[in-house]
Enzyme design. Structure first.
Site, short mmCIF file in Angstrom:
data_model
loop_
_atom_site.label_atom_id
_atom_site.label_comp_id
_atom_site.label_asym_id
_atom_site.label_seq_id
_atom_site.Cartn_x
_atom_site.Cartn_y
_atom_site.Cartn_z
N ASP A 114 24.37 -44.44 2.35
CA ASP A 114 23.80 -44.42 3.68
C ASP A 114 24.78 -43.73 4.61
O ASP A 114 25.87 -44.25 4.87
CB ASP A 114 23.52 -45.85 4.14
N LYS A 236 24.36 -33.03 16.83
CA LYS A 236 24.19 -31.77 16.11
C LYS A 236 25.19 -30.72 16.58
O LYS A 236 25.73 -29.95 15.77
CB LYS A 236 22.76 -31.27 16.29
N SER A 281 7.43 -32.49 10.94
CA SER A 281 8.24 -33.44 10.18
C SER A 281 8.04 -34.86 10.68
O SER A 281 7.39 -35.10 11.70
CB SER A 281 9.72 -33.06 10.32
#
Length: 398
Positions: A114, A236, A281
């Protein structure tokens, strides 16, 4: 029959075409829609190479979208895949068996890791490195990501979700976990022979242009939570900046090592950022529906779906840029002049837009501070685990 029909139309005019007037009115819209869909579907990967014998670590493969499309194509080409999954359950096992059947490739395995859990990331990386001789590794493909609903501030105040270590969930999954994994695997990248083309491919998102860089607190532990969008975009952006520094560190370490007296350029290990585009998505559905089933049906499935069909990619089309980064000869050592990270979008190498991508000192400081904060956080969590074990042991002895 078609020739007879065309001859009649040429001889007698368009009156021979059934429903000609209706077709003439509809045709411009059909043509415009088709052109828009053709543009939005993006480019197609023109390259293909055999992957027999090559070993890849992959994250984000079980999405049933882009990730699944990428690993299916890689498996069909013969790659051995170690897929990192948040959970190993019955569904994951069935998914892997189905992937093996569809690709006719049995060299597909799953490992629990994870990425929002730094302890699990370290356990996996340590286990991977604890091998002599070093394991073969031809690349790491990171396609995982966490995107929380942005919410409507006046209707629903932003709700911060946290990882096990207390980090904001998107920052933990998209930035800290991926950074930690790749940073720990640097010895494995260095240990690969000089003739092995090793590719580290990390997917990003155009929303990174809306992010901020917090150099002094890169894990955003002390930042007030205002919106999920800001944390997602910043996670990001920071990951992309750290990837540029990771490339420099790997290249420098390989060049300086000179194993066996062999001069090496370090360019056989390449880091690439890929922007696959906006896709239909799970993340997009969660954002548009704000996590509500009712909004998912009304807004996503009914009101917006025609526009989403025209303006977004399918997972298979989004996978094209990732496959391009994996297969293009442009990233082979013989074709690289420098160790600069390449940014790929629509199967083409593009330029970075943000000025931070040209600031090497900023990237180096961000990388070092992220290492420092992750190590500090791991130590605190280790102390808590030991205390919890002690308490559990004390209770069991009473």
């Amino acid at each position: 029959m078609p020739l007879d029909f065309l001859g009649a139309v040429l001889a007698e005019g368009t009156d021979r075409i059934p429903y000609y007037e209706q077709l003439k009115r509809v045709a411009p819209y059909v043509i415009a829609g088709s052109a828009m869909k053709y543009w939005s579907r993006g480019a197609t990967n023109p390259w293909e190479r055999k992957l027999h014998g090559k070993v890849y670590l992959v994250t984000g493969a079980t999405t049933q979208g882009m990730g699944t499309s990428v690993v299916l194509e890689m498996a069909r080409l013969g790659a051995q895949l170690i897929i990192l999954s948040r959970n190993i359950d019955e569904w994951t096992t069935d998914w892997v068996n189905d992937l093996r059947d569809r690709s006719e490739n049995n060299l597909i395995y799953t490992e629990q890791c994870d990425l929002s859990n730094l302890w699990q990331v370290r356990k996996f990386a340590t286990g991977w490195l604890d091998n002599a001789p070093p394991r073969r590794l031809d690349g790491v493909i990171v396609m995982s990501g966490e995107m929380e609903p942005w919410g409507i501030p006046r209707l629903s105040p932003p709700q911060r979700k946290s990882s096990l270590e207390g980090l904001e969930l998107q920052m933990a999954t998209n930035f800290a976990g991926v950074f930690h994994l790749l940073d720990l695997l640097v010895p494995s990248f260095k240990a690969q022979p000089p003739d092995r083309d090793v590719r580290i491919i990390v997917t990003t998102c155009w929303l990174q242009s809306m992010g901020d860089v917090n150099v002094q607190d890169p894990l955003w532990q002390n930042v007030k939570y205002k919106s999920a969008l800001k944390h997602f975009a910043s996670s990001k952006l920071q990951l992309g900046l750290c990837m540029l520094e990771l490339q420099r560190r790997i290249t420098k370490a390989i060049v300086e090592e000179k194993a066996g007296g062999v001069e090496r350029t370090g360019l056989n290990v390449s880091v690439t950022l890929v922007q696959p585009g906006t896709m239909k998505s799970h993340s997009l559905r969660r954002v548009l529906s704000n996590g509500s089933v009712i909004l998912l049906i009304l807004l996503y499935c009914i009101l917006l779906y025609p526009w989403l069909f025209l303006l977004t990619k399918s997972g298979r089309r989004g996978a094209q840029s990732v496959l391009y980064a994996l297969m293009t000869p442009e990233l082979e050592e013989i074709n690289l002049k420098t160790a600069e990270v390449k940014y790929i979008s629509d199967c083409s190498i593009m330029k970075f837009a943000r000025k931070e991508f040209t600031d090497e000192s900023l990237q180096a400081q961000l990388y070092a501070n992220t290492q420092r904060d992750i190590l500090s956080l791991e130590k605190r969590m280790a102390i808590k685990r030991n205390q919890l074990k002690g308490q559990t042991k004390a209770k069991s002895t009473k």
